[in-house]
Scaffold this motif. Structure first.
Motif, PDB file in Angstrom:
ATOM      1  N   PHE A  88       0.858  -1.185   0.000  1.00  0.00           N
ATOM      2  CA  PHE A  88       0.000   0.000   0.000  1.00  0.00           C
ATOM      3  C   PHE A  88       0.887   1.224   0.000  1.00  0.00           C
ATOM      4  N   PHE A  89       0.633   2.145  -0.919  1.00  0.00           N
ATOM      5  CA  PHE A  89       1.390   3.398  -1.006  1.00  0.00           C
ATOM      6  C   PHE A  89       2.895   3.110  -1.110  1.00  0.00           C
ATOM      7  N   SER A  90       3.231   2.057  -1.887  1.00  0.00           N
ATOM      8  CA  SER A  90       4.611   1.626  -2.124  1.00  0.00           C
ATOM      9  C   SER A  90       5.314   1.151  -0.853  1.00  0.00           C
ATOM     10  N   LEU A  91       4.542   0.760   0.156  1.00  0.00           N
ATOM     11  CA  LEU A  91       5.076   0.212   1.397  1.00  0.00           C
ATOM     12  C   LEU A  91       4.538  -1.191   1.594  1.00  0.00           C
ATOM     13  N   ASP A  92       5.271  -1.994   2.350  1.00  0.00           N
ATOM     14  CA  ASP A  92       4.887  -3.380   2.577  1.00  0.00           C
ATOM     15  C   ASP A  92       4.234  -3.519   3.946  1.00  0.00           C
ATOM     16  N   PHE A  93       3.055  -4.146   3.982  1.00  0.00           N
ATOM     17  CA  PHE A  93       2.301  -4.273   5.225  1.00  0.00           C
ATOM     18  C   PHE A  93       1.971  -5.731   5.504  1.00  0.00           C
ATOM     19  N   GLU A  94       2.092  -6.099   6.777  1.00  0.00           N
ATOM     20  CA  GLU A  94       1.570  -7.382   7.233  1.00  0.00           C
ATOM     21  C   GLU A  94       0.050  -7.296   7.295  1.00  0.00           C
ATOM     22  N   VAL A  99      -7.599  -7.861  10.196  1.00  0.00           N
ATOM     23  CA  VAL A  99      -7.626  -6.528   9.578  1.00  0.00           C
ATOM     24  C   VAL A  99      -8.117  -6.615   8.139  1.00  0.00           C
ATOM     25  N   LEU A 100      -8.689  -5.520   7.679  1.00  0.00           N
ATOM     26  CA  LEU A 100      -9.057  -5.426   6.267  1.00  0.00           C
ATOM     27  C   LEU A 100      -7.809  -5.450   5.398  1.00  0.00           C
ATOM     28  N   ILE A 101      -7.953  -5.973   4.210  1.00  0.00           N
ATOM     29  CA  ILE A 101      -6.869  -5.935   3.235  1.00  0.00           C
ATOM     30  C   ILE A 101      -6.834  -4.544   2.600  1.00  0.00           C
ATOM     31  N   PRO A 102      -5.678  -3.903   2.553  1.00  0.00           N
ATOM     32  CA  PRO A 102      -5.596  -2.576   1.932  1.00  0.00           C
ATOM     33  C   PRO A 102      -6.065  -2.595   0.475  1.00  0.00           C
ATOM     34  N   ARG A 103      -6.842  -1.567   0.133  1.00  0.00           N
ATOM     35  CA  ARG A 103      -7.321  -1.407  -1.238  1.00  0.00           C
ATOM     36  C   ARG A 103      -6.629  -0.211  -1.891  1.00  0.00           C
ATOM     37  N   PRO A 104      -6.417  -0.291  -3.204  1.00  0.00           N
ATOM     38  CA  PRO A 104      -5.793   0.859  -3.885  1.00  0.00           C
ATOM     39  C   PRO A 104      -6.628   2.127  -3.798  1.00  0.00           C
ATOM     40  N   GLU A 105      -7.959   1.992  -3.662  1.00  0.00           N
ATOM     41  CA  GLU A 105      -8.801   3.186  -3.553  1.00  0.00           C
ATOM     42  C   GLU A 105      -8.432   4.048  -2.353  1.00  0.00           C
ATOM     43  N   ARG A 163       3.104  -3.666  14.571  1.00  0.00           N
ATOM     44  CA  ARG A 163       4.161  -4.386  13.844  1.00  0.00           C
ATOM     45  C   ARG A 163       4.440  -3.731  12.497  1.00  0.00           C
ATOM     46  N   ASN A 164       3.421  -3.185  11.860  1.00  0.00           N
ATOM     47  CA  ASN A 164       3.640  -2.524  10.574  1.00  0.00           C
ATOM     48  C   ASN A 164       4.404  -1.220  10.734  1.00  0.00           C
ATOM     49  N   ALA A 165       4.190  -0.529  11.842  1.00  0.00           N
ATOM     50  CA  ALA A 165       4.974   0.678  12.099  1.00  0.00           C
ATOM     51  C   ALA A 165       6.449   0.321  12.307  1.00  0.00           C
ATOM     52  N   LEU A 166       6.699  -0.751  13.041  1.00  0.00           N
ATOM     53  CA  LEU A 166       8.079  -1.210  13.220  1.00  0.00           C
ATOM     54  C   LEU A 166       8.671  -1.660  11.887  1.00  0.00           C
ATOM     55  N   ARG A 167       7.875  -2.357  11.118  1.00  0.00           N
ATOM     56  CA  ARG A 167       8.318  -2.884   9.818  1.00  0.00           C
ATOM     57  C   ARG A 167       8.758  -1.751   8.896  1.00  0.00           C
TER      58      ARG A 167
END
Length: 288
Positions: A88-94, A99-105, A163-167
């Motif tokens: 999402f937004f050129s970043l990698d997320f767990e 959690v909802l899956i990130p959407r490009p919208e 964890r995504n903030a740490l990632r």
């Protein structure tokens, strides 16, 4: 497909890919060949490009991994949950089933919020219903001057967000707090962002199985008309925003006029309604 179907002996990758594509197509997956390629690459620990140049047959351990992942996808579990990650937004997320899956919208909302912050300079930001933390993290990475508070009612979702903030190396600029919308005692903010649940309750079971059966219902269901959270956020937004502060919310297709009316009813000035890349109204920007 029965477990072990791909394990009857060495098989070339093109053969395995062709068989898996047929299996996914029969299961109703919309992009069967693409999904088969992604899963096979994951099982072999290769890039998709690497699949094209490899000549060795599928090994036993690789076949076991691929068999397990393919079976999950045939049951229509989302690809992102099987892989455990999503860009999402050129970043990698767990991501996982909490959690909802990130959407490009949602990148429309992230982009609008980032434009606001870059013009504002130092700012305090509240991300309501952070989920996997995609908005909070994307803003923190791209605008280091922002100081962000991210809330969610789900402790499991907050753990994923942390964890995504740490990632993505921005955990020092985000405070993750358990809260139902606004966090008590957190002060006022220059920007409040939210991608709240906005699907009408009665429609959820008719969505694609990947959504209806696997994604967290609490993150989808917006009440009888899909607008409950806009009412709740709108009713309290002014007391949480600094002068000239902004509220930006993602909306569902066709909800623009109704959400704008709700926010105006609570004394917020609607500044803009922004469309996503498909031309669908996706974000409302309001001002205190």
């Amino acid at each position: 497909m029965e477990r072990g179907e791909l394990q009857g002996g060495p098989r070339s990758l093109p053969e395995v890919l062709a068989q898996a594509t047929v299996c996914l197509e029969r299961a109703g997956v919309q992009t069967p060949r693409l999904d088969a390629q992604v899963l096979l690459a994951e099982a072999c620990r290769l890039s998709r490009a690497g699949l094209l140049t490899r000549r060795e047959p599928l090994g036993e351990s690789e076949a076991e991994r691929f068999d397990a992942m393919l079976s999950r996808r045939m049951r229509r579990e989302p690809l992102a949950y099987i892989l455990g990650r999503k860009e999402f937004f050129s970043l990698d997320f767990e991501v996982n089933s909490h959690v909802l899956i990130p959407r490009p919208e949602t990148e429309t909302l992230a982009g609008a919020a980032l434009d606001f912050l870059r013009a504002r300079g130092e700012a305090r930001v509240l991300d309501i219903g952070t989920g996997s933390g995609i908005l909070a993290v994307a803003l923190a990475v791209n605008e280091p001057r922002a100081r962000i508070v991210a809330t969610d009612i789900s402790p499991d979702a907050l753990e994923v967000a942390r964890r995504n903030a740490l990632r993505n190396r921005c955990a020092d600029r985000i405070a993750f707090l358990p809260s139902d919308l606004f966090p008590p005692g957190a002060g006022r903010f220059d920007l409040v962002v939210s991608n709240p649940p906005y699907i009408e309750d009665r429609l959820i079971d008719d969505l694609e199985p990947e959504v209806a059966r696997f994604e967290p219902r609490a993150a989808l269901a917006g009440g009888v008309d899909g607008l409950d959270f806009y009412r709740r956020i709108g009713a309290r937004a002014k007391t949480w925003l600094n002068p000239n502060g902004a509220l930006m919310v993602e909306i569902g297709a066709g909800q623009g006029t109704k959400v704008a009316e709700i926010l105006a009813r609570f004394g917020l000035e609607v500044v803009a309604v922004l469309s996503d890349l498909a031309g669908i109204e996706r974000v409302i920007h309001a001002r205190a």
